[in-house]
Write an enzyme that holds these catalytic residues in place. Structure first.
Site, PDB file in Angstrom:
ATOM      1  N   ASP A  75       0.827  -1.221   0.000  1.00 59.98           N
ATOM      2  CA  ASP A  75       0.000   0.000   0.000  1.00 59.98           C
ATOM      3  C   ASP A  75       0.853   1.260   0.000  1.00 59.98           C
ATOM      4  O   ASP A  75       1.999   1.258   0.473  1.00 59.98           O
ATOM      5  CB  ASP A  75      -0.869   0.037   1.266  1.00 59.98           C
ATOM      6  N   HIS A 130      -5.449  10.030   0.060  1.00 58.49           N
ATOM      7  CA  HIS A 130      -5.183   9.266   1.288  1.00 58.49           C
ATOM      8  C   HIS A 130      -5.135  10.226   2.484  1.00 58.49           C
ATOM      9  O   HIS A 130      -4.353  10.050   3.424  1.00 58.49           O
ATOM     10  CB  HIS A 130      -3.862   8.496   1.164  1.00 58.49           C
ATOM     11  N   HIS A 221       3.675  -2.294   3.242  1.00 56.89           N
ATOM     12  CA  HIS A 221       3.711  -0.924   2.715  1.00 56.89           C
ATOM     13  C   HIS A 221       5.047  -0.700   2.004  1.00 56.89           C
ATOM     14  O   HIS A 221       6.092  -0.964   2.608  1.00 56.89           O
ATOM     15  CB  HIS A 221       3.558   0.103   3.846  1.00 56.89           C
TER      16      HIS A 221
HETATM   17 ZN    ZN Z   1      -2.829   3.338   2.908  1.00 59.94          ZN
END
Ligand code: ZN
Length: 255
Positions: A75, A130, A221
């Site tokens: 992500d 985001h 991530h």
């Molecule tokens: Zn995120």
């Protein structure tokens, strides 16, 4: 969505029951507060747990899968420090992954997005901004967030993504409404690595590997400093255990 309906229906039923009891025998006011607080807590927990399928249907793992296949997801990229290095490691192990990219990062690093796609990995939409306040968005703002990122992806790699992962893993009724229109498959995870919290890469890998089973979806991530070490060790483990890392699309279509 079914769980939301059951909760709301039950809360309304209990409220009517309290009103009836109050009329018949008289009850203390705090019974109403208990009902309201319980309802509120369930609604909030539904927002934070995608596997509850509370506001929308999310895919958090592939159940009853025969083959030893899992999906690694990254992500918040593309990231100029780590994403290309991640691609090199994945290539060495012949592994495929899925990258849930943020629109504003795609605009900053379109060349990295291209390389991800050229290497045969899947790309998903992870909103445009985001923003920390994104979960208070109206349906219209959610639509803009999703469409803007879809457009960036389409413009750069000439492919449309059908995958969406909610920022922070939080779902709301407004997001659910927007996704009904955009028709994305909502992708969660069933193995959270806690790579943004745990500092020691060994602990992160252990935390992941002890939970792995066929059909798992792992959350990582590609902005974390320890992501390269974690990935290398994770792929070594998968290789030893005969697991294959595939894209979300492949896992979704698995029988
Ligand atoms: Zn995120």
């Amino acid at each position: 969505m079914k769980n939301l309906k059951i909760t709301t229906f039950s809360a309304c039923g209990l409220f009517l029951l309290l009103v009836s009891l109050d009329t018949l025998i008289g009850i203390a006011l705090w019974w109403y507060f208990v009902l309201i607080i319980t309802w509120f807590l369930i609604m909030a927990m539904g927002s934070f747990s995608m596997s509850w399928n509370f506001y929308l249907k999310a895919f958090t793992s592939k159940k009853n899968i025969k083959e030893k296949k899992i999906a690694i997801t990254f992500d918040d990229g593309p990231n100029s420090k780590f994403t290309l290095e991640i691609l090199k490691i994945l290539k060495r192990y012949n592994a495929k992954a899925t990258f849930f990219c943020i629109g504003k990062n795609i605009e900053k690093h379109p060349e990295i997005l291209k390389v991800i796609s050229e290497n045969g990995h899947a790309i998903g939409n992870h909103s445009f901004s985001h923003d920390v306040m994104i979960d208070f968005n109206s349906t219209e703002n959610w639509m803009n967030e999703i469409k803007q990122t879809d457009n960036s992806i389409q413009r750069i790699i000439a492919k449309k993504t059908t995958l969406f992962r909610p920022p922070f893993g939080v779902t709301t009724p407004k997001l659910a409404k927007a996704l009904k229109v955009t028709e994305h498959d909502v992708i969660g995870w069933n193995i959270r690595s806690y790579d943004t919290i745990i500092k020691n890469p060994k602990h992160i890998v252990k935390n992941i590997t002890k939970q792995i089973q066929p059909g798992s979806i792992i959350l990582l991530h590609d902005k974390q400093i320890n992501v390269l070490l974690v990935l290398e060790h994770l792929l070594q483990f998968l290789q030893k255990q005969d697991y294959q890392s595939v894209t979300i699309n492949e896992l979704l279509n698995e029988k």
